[in-house]
Design a protein around this motif. Structure first.
Motif, PDB file in Angstrom:
ATOM      1  N   UNK A   9      12.782 -39.072  -6.153  1.00  0.00           N
ATOM      2  CA  UNK A   9      12.686 -38.986  -7.615  1.00  0.00           C
ATOM      3  C   UNK A   9      13.333 -37.703  -8.130  1.00  0.00           C
ATOM      4  N   UNK A  10      13.096 -36.580  -7.438  1.00  0.00           N
ATOM      5  CA  UNK A  10      13.706 -35.306  -7.844  1.00  0.00           C
ATOM      6  C   UNK A  10      15.229 -35.399  -7.797  1.00  0.00           C
ATOM      7  N   UNK A  11      15.740 -35.947  -6.690  1.00  0.00           N
ATOM      8  CA  UNK A  11      17.190 -36.062  -6.536  1.00  0.00           C
ATOM      9  C   UNK A  11      17.758 -37.009  -7.583  1.00  0.00           C
ATOM     10  N   UNK A  12      17.034 -38.096  -7.861  1.00  0.00           N
ATOM     11  CA  UNK A  12      17.494 -39.065  -8.859  1.00  0.00           C
ATOM     12  C   UNK A  12      17.679 -38.411 -10.224  1.00  0.00           C
ATOM     13  N   UNK A  13      16.785 -37.480 -10.575  1.00  0.00           N
ATOM     14  CA  UNK A  13      16.900 -36.780 -11.860  1.00  0.00           C
ATOM     15  C   UNK A  13      18.193 -35.977 -11.938  1.00  0.00           C
ATOM     16  N   UNK A  14      18.594 -35.372 -10.823  1.00  0.00           N
ATOM     17  CA  UNK A  14      19.822 -34.577 -10.799  1.00  0.00           C
ATOM     18  C   UNK A  14      21.069 -35.462 -10.777  1.00  0.00           C
ATOM     19  N   UNK A  50      21.365 -11.951  17.272  1.00  0.00           N
ATOM     20  CA  UNK A  50      21.502 -12.355  15.871  1.00  0.00           C
ATOM     21  C   UNK A  50      20.354 -11.750  15.074  1.00  0.00           C
ATOM     22  N   UNK A  51      20.684 -11.036  14.022  1.00  0.00           N
ATOM     23  CA  UNK A  51      19.642 -10.440  13.182  1.00  0.00           C
ATOM     24  C   UNK A  51      19.113 -11.450  12.170  1.00  0.00           C
ATOM     25  N   UNK A  52      20.018 -12.122  11.476  1.00  0.00           N
ATOM     26  CA  UNK A  52      19.605 -13.033  10.413  1.00  0.00           C
ATOM     27  C   UNK A  52      20.697 -14.071  10.191  1.00  0.00           C
ATOM     28  N   UNK A  53      20.293 -15.266   9.827  1.00  0.00           N
ATOM     29  CA  UNK A  53      21.256 -16.326   9.535  1.00  0.00           C
ATOM     30  C   UNK A  53      21.141 -16.712   8.067  1.00  0.00           C
ATOM     31  N   UNK A  54      22.275 -16.834   7.405  1.00  0.00           N
ATOM     32  CA  UNK A  54      22.302 -17.219   5.999  1.00  0.00           C
ATOM     33  C   UNK A  54      22.972 -18.589   5.885  1.00  0.00           C
ATOM     34  N   UNK A  55      22.351 -19.494   5.163  1.00  0.00           N
ATOM     35  CA  UNK A  55      22.906 -20.837   5.015  1.00  0.00           C
ATOM     36  C   UNK A  55      22.957 -21.212   3.544  1.00  0.00           C
ATOM     37  N   UNK A  56      23.845 -22.132   3.232  1.00  0.00           N
ATOM     38  CA  UNK A  56      23.984 -22.622   1.866  1.00  0.00           C
ATOM     39  C   UNK A  56      24.516 -24.042   1.930  1.00  0.00           C
ATOM     40  N   UNK A  57      24.094 -24.912   1.010  1.00  0.00           N
ATOM     41  CA  UNK A  57      24.683 -26.259   0.979  1.00  0.00           C
ATOM     42  C   UNK A  57      26.156 -26.188   0.600  1.00  0.00           C
ATOM     43  N   UNK A  58      26.903 -27.193   1.012  1.00  0.00           N
ATOM     44  CA  UNK A  58      28.328 -27.270   0.697  1.00  0.00           C
ATOM     45  C   UNK A  58      28.478 -27.538  -0.797  1.00  0.00           C
ATOM     46  N   UNK A  59      28.941 -26.533  -1.543  1.00  0.00           N
ATOM     47  CA  UNK A  59      28.882 -26.591  -3.001  1.00  0.00           C
ATOM     48  C   UNK A  59      29.813 -27.643  -3.605  1.00  0.00           C
ATOM     49  N   UNK A  60      30.852 -28.025  -2.889  1.00  0.00           N
ATOM     50  CA  UNK A  60      31.748 -29.044  -3.429  1.00  0.00           C
ATOM     51  C   UNK A  60      31.091 -30.421  -3.472  1.00  0.00           C
ATOM     52  N   UNK A  61      29.950 -30.567  -2.786  1.00  0.00           N
ATOM     53  CA  UNK A  61      29.194 -31.817  -2.872  1.00  0.00           C
ATOM     54  C   UNK A  61      28.328 -31.868  -4.125  1.00  0.00           C
ATOM     55  N   UNK A  62      28.170 -30.738  -4.809  1.00  0.00           N
ATOM     56  CA  UNK A  62      27.314 -30.690  -5.991  1.00  0.00           C
ATOM     57  C   UNK A  62      28.085 -31.218  -7.187  1.00  0.00           C
ATOM     58  N   UNK A  63      27.697 -32.391  -7.662  1.00  0.00           N
ATOM     59  CA  UNK A  63      28.408 -33.003  -8.789  1.00  0.00           C
ATOM     60  C   UNK A  63      27.545 -33.034 -10.035  1.00  0.00           C
ATOM     61  N   UNK A  64      26.525 -32.151 -10.126  1.00  0.00           N
ATOM     62  CA  UNK A  64      25.675 -32.124 -11.318  1.00  0.00           C
ATOM     63  C   UNK A  64      26.524 -31.936 -12.564  1.00  0.00           C
ATOM     64  N   UNK A  65      26.335 -32.825 -13.507  1.00  0.00           N
ATOM     65  CA  UNK A  65      27.051 -32.708 -14.770  1.00  0.00           C
ATOM     66  C   UNK A  65      28.483 -33.172 -14.709  1.00  0.00           C
ATOM     67  N   UNK A  66      28.937 -33.648 -13.542  1.00  0.00           N
ATOM     68  CA  UNK A  66      30.337 -34.042 -13.426  1.00  0.00           C
ATOM     69  C   UNK A  66      30.598 -35.410 -14.035  1.00  0.00           C
ATOM     70  N   UNK A  67      29.572 -36.271 -14.035  1.00  0.00           N
ATOM     71  CA  UNK A  67      29.787 -37.609 -14.549  1.00  0.00           C
ATOM     72  C   UNK A  67      29.796 -37.586 -16.068  1.00  0.00           C
ATOM     73  N   UNK A  68      30.709 -38.304 -16.664  1.00  0.00           N
ATOM     74  CA  UNK A  68      30.797 -38.423 -18.105  1.00  0.00           C
ATOM     75  C   UNK A  68      30.528 -39.871 -18.482  1.00  0.00           C
ATOM     76  N   UNK A  69      29.827 -40.066 -19.620  1.00  0.00           N
ATOM     77  CA  UNK A  69      29.532 -41.418 -20.045  1.00  0.00           C
ATOM     78  C   UNK A  69      28.418 -42.008 -19.212  1.00  0.00           C
ATOM     79  N   UNK A  70      28.107 -43.288 -19.440  1.00  0.00           N
ATOM     80  CA  UNK A  70      27.013 -43.908 -18.702  1.00  0.00           C
ATOM     81  C   UNK A  70      27.305 -43.924 -17.215  1.00  0.00           C
ATOM     82  N   UNK A  71      26.279 -43.630 -16.416  1.00  0.00           N
ATOM     83  CA  UNK A  71      26.462 -43.517 -14.970  1.00  0.00           C
ATOM     84  C   UNK A  71      26.229 -44.864 -14.309  1.00  0.00           C
TER      85      UNK A  71
END
Length: 250
Positions: A26-31, A139-160
Motif C-alpha cells: 500500500x505504501x509503495x502504491x501511493x508513491x 571494513x569500518x562502515x558500509x554505506x548503501x543507497x537505492x539506485x536513484x535512476x529507478x525512482x520515477x516519483x512524479x515522472x508520470x504525467x496524466x492518468x497512470x
C-alpha cells in the motif's frame, strides 16, 4: 536471461531497496500511483523472474557484539572462479562474495569474525581452497543507497495506466488510477455516463480502493486514488485525457 523492466517495476524496486520491511504494498502504491494489488503482482513477477533474489537485513556487525568485518581481495583462474566462490561461501564467517569481471583481483570476499584470530582462520580456509588472497582490509562502515535512476516519483504525467492486457475479439483490459482533479472524481458512474466521460464501449469492471475490491454499479462514486479496471471494446477511445487525469477545468 534479461528481464525487461518498465517504470512501475523500477519504482517498486527503488522503494523496496530503500526499506523492504517498512514499505508495504500500500505504501509503495501511493508513491507509484498504482493499486496495492498491482504492486503485489509486480513483486511476485520480479521474484519469479529472479530480479528480486531475496530480502536481507543490513546488519551493523560492529554494533552486534563488536564483530569485525574483513574484505579479502582475491584472485582465481577464470575457469574455476564460480566453483571456488560457491565453496568459499560455505566457510563459516563468509557472508558475501562478488565475482569481478575486470581488474587483477576477481573475487571480493566479505567475512565476519569475533577477533583478528578468527579472521586469520577464515583467511587460511580461503587459501586452502586454492584462492590467492592479494590484499585484505578491515571494513569500518558500509554505506548503501537505492539506485536513484529507478525512482520515477512524479515522472508520470496524466492518468497512470498501470496494467494493460490485449484480449481476443478486439478488446483490451487496463487498469488506470484516478488522479486528484480528474473529471470523473467525485461522480457516480451514472453521472459519468450522463456527462459523456466514458465512451459507450468502455465498461468499468472493478474499482479498488484501500485494498478493497468494489463491484461497480450506477450509484458507485469514483474517487481520487481509485484503481479502476476498464474493459475497452471495439473502437473504444483509450485516450482518457482529463477523465481520469488531473487538469480538469472548473
Amino acid at each position: 536471461m534479461v528481464y525487461g523492466l518498465d517504470d512501475i517495476d523500477r519504482s517498486i524496486l527503488y522503494h523496496l531497496s530503500r526499506d523492504a520491511r517498512r514499505n508495504s504494498a500500500t505504501d509503495i502504491a501511493d508513491h507509484v500511483r498504482v493499486s496495492a494489488q498491482t504492486v503485489r503482482n509486480r513483486i511476485k513477477q520480479l521474484e519469479e523472474s529472479g530480479v528480486i533474489k531475496g530480502y536481507h537485513p543490513q546488519i551493523d556487525y560492529e554494533r552486534a557484539d563488536g564483530l569485525l568485518t574483513n574484505l579479502f581481495m582475491c584472485t582465481t583462474s577464470a575457469s574455476d572462479r564460480e566453483r571456488l566462490a560457491r565453496q568459499a561461501l560455505q566457510i563459516p564467517g563468509v557472508v558475501n562474495i562478488r565475482e569481478i569481471m575486470t581488474g587483477h583481483t576477481d573475487l571480493r570476499i566479505t567475512a565476519i569474525g569475533q577477533d583478528t584470530d578468527e579472521i586469520s582462520q577464515i583467511a587460511r580456509a580461503i587459501t586452502d581452497l586454492g584462492i590467492d588472497i592479494e590484499e585484505e582490509d578491515l571494513v569500518r562502515r558500509e554505506h548503501v543507497s537505492p539506485y536513484r535512476k529507478f525512482d520515477s516519483d512524479g515522472a508520470q504525467q496524466g492518468p497512470a495506466i498501470t496494467d494493460f492486457l490485449s484480449l481476443a475479439g478486439d478488446a483490451e483490459l487496463l487498469e488506470i488510477t484516478v488522479e486528484e482533479g480528474a473529471d470523473i472524481a467525485g461522480k457516480t458512474l451514472e453521472e459519468a455516463n450522463a456527462n459523456d466521460l466514458l465512451d459507450e464501449d468502455v465498461l468499468v469492471i472493478t474499482i479498488e480502493r484501500d485494498d478493497v475490491i468494489i463491484t461497480p454499479r450506477g450509484k458507485t462514486t469514483v474517487k481520487a486514488g481509485d484503481a479502476v479496471t476498464l474493459l475497452l471494446r471495439g473502437d473504444a477511445d483509450a485516450e482518457f485525457g482529463t477523465t481520469f487525469g488531473a487538469g480538469a477545468e472548473d
